[in-house]
Design a protein around this motif. Structure first.
Motif, short mmCIF file in Angstrom:
data_model
loop_
_atom_site.label_atom_id
_atom_site.label_comp_id
_atom_site.label_asym_id
_atom_site.label_seq_id
_atom_site.Cartn_x
_atom_site.Cartn_y
_atom_site.Cartn_z
N VAL A 34 0.85 -1.19 0.00
CA VAL A 34 0.00 0.00 0.00
C VAL A 34 0.89 1.23 0.00
N SER A 35 0.75 2.07 -1.00
CA SER A 35 1.50 3.32 -1.07
C SER A 35 0.76 4.39 -0.28
N LEU A 36 1.38 4.90 0.76
CA LEU A 36 0.74 5.88 1.64
C LEU A 36 1.04 7.30 1.14
N PRO A 37 0.12 8.22 1.35
CA PRO A 37 0.28 9.58 0.80
C PRO A 37 1.55 10.30 1.25
N ARG A 38 2.09 9.96 2.42
CA ARG A 38 3.28 10.69 2.88
C ARG A 38 4.57 10.17 2.26
N GLY A 39 4.45 9.25 1.29
CA GLY A 39 5.61 8.84 0.52
C GLY A 39 6.29 7.57 0.99
N THR A 40 5.64 6.81 1.84
CA THR A 40 6.21 5.54 2.28
C THR A 40 5.26 4.41 1.92
N GLU A 41 5.62 3.19 2.26
CA GLU A 41 4.82 2.03 1.90
C GLU A 41 4.52 1.17 3.13
N LEU A 42 3.38 0.51 3.08
CA LEU A 42 2.97 -0.43 4.11
C LEU A 42 2.73 -1.77 3.43
N SER A 43 3.43 -2.81 3.88
CA SER A 43 3.33 -4.12 3.25
C SER A 43 2.47 -5.07 4.07
N LEU A 44 1.73 -5.92 3.38
CA LEU A 44 0.84 -6.90 3.98
C LEU A 44 1.16 -8.27 3.39
N VAL A 45 1.19 -9.30 4.24
CA VAL A 45 1.33 -10.67 3.75
C VAL A 45 -0.02 -11.35 3.88
N VAL A 46 -0.64 -11.65 2.75
CA VAL A 46 -1.96 -12.26 2.71
C VAL A 46 -1.80 -13.77 2.57
N SER A 47 -2.45 -14.52 3.45
CA SER A 47 -2.38 -15.99 3.41
C SER A 47 -3.80 -16.55 3.32
N LYS A 48 -4.01 -17.48 2.39
CA LYS A 48 -5.32 -18.11 2.26
C LYS A 48 -5.17 -19.53 1.74
#
Length: 282
Positions: A34-48
């Protein structure tokens, strides 16, 4: 927002024998960035489960320091804190209906994902952006937060700040008695007088009766939970290490499967078992 995905079938664990691998649930995993407006990123590990299309996402917030440092290497997710309870046990929560989503701290917080950030409005905005991404890209309808140990700072404050955007929160090995004073490395201090009963979304506590960690005392959660249901975990297998670390009773060692299945039952039915596990096989 930028979306990066890589799929890999994984048997979670380290150096598993062929027999063990055949018995472990196989997960289909992807990394969402996820690209956040303040110029950094947030990563998620999705498992299914392979081939499944779950409509419920359980967002996982692991224990201290809570920084997974998610990357993709050779097409597969790579991350830290593999021994953490939520990280190693998530396979037991995954089902046809539920996917798990390990939530990293944003990259600009990898060196300091502290109390000030976790209790801030900015954190709620960041995790809210992740929820929007999951709903838009993966068709998620319901969202639950699950924190363990220091991750319960996240699950507690986000449950309050994201009211109306999530469906419930689960707090496991909840911080109740943080240490202050001369300890410069103290964390979880906002939990000292936190009132979970003032939160409006459905909540669940899961706590080991013999949790040895002085920061997460069972008697404290019993006294402070109000009418919020509590699942008491009994017994362990192979307990080792320091009291507040992941392979003591604090991390539900030997009870991973029954704990996660009990959480899944609560998510599906709102019925909470009074106890899970049993004494006698420590």
């Amino acid at each position: 927002m930028r979306y990066v995905m890589t799929i890999v079938a994984l048997c979670l664990g380290v150096f598993l024998s062929p027999r063990t691998m055949a018995q472990e649930p196989v997960l289909e995993e992807s990394v969402t960035t996820v690209s956040l407006p303040r110029g950094t990123e947030l990563s998620l590990v999705v498992s299914k489960k392979p081939g499944s299309s779950p409509s419920t996402a359980a967002l996982l917030f692991p224990g201290y320091p809570g920084v997974l440092r998610v990357e993709v290497q050779n097409g597969a997710p790579v991350y830290q804190l593999r021994g953490n309870f939520l990280v190693r046990a998530r396979r037991h929560l995954v089902s046809d209906q539920v996917m798990t989503v390990m939530v990293d701290c944003p990259k600009d917080r990898w060196s300091n994902c502290d109390d000030d950030y976790r209790t801030s409005d900015q954190y709620a905005v960041d995790v809210g952006a992740a929820i929007d991404k999951l709903k838009a890209d993966l068709g998620i309808g319901k969202v639950y937060l699950i924190g363990t140990s220091y991750g319960t700072v996240s699950s507690a404050f986000l449950a309050r700040k994201l009211d109306g955007r999530i469906d419930g929160a689960v707090h496991t090995s909840t911080i109740t008695d943080p240490r202050a004073g001369r300890n410069r490395n103290a964390h979880g201090l906002p939990m000292w007088n936190f009132d979970w009963t003032a939160t409006h979304v459905d909540q669940l506590f899961v706590h080991h009766q013999d949790d040895p960690c002085p920061l997460t005392q069972y008697r404290s959660i019993v006294a402070r939970r109000g009418n919020i249901p509590l699942i008491t975990v009994l017994g362990s297998k192979g307990a080792r290490g320091e009291p507040c670390e992941a392979f003591s009773q604090h991390g539900f060692v030997g009870r991973e499967q029954v704990v996660m299945r009990a959480i899944g039952d609560w998510i599906a039915t709102r019925k909470a078992a009074e106890t899970v596990g049993e004494k006698g096989d420590e």
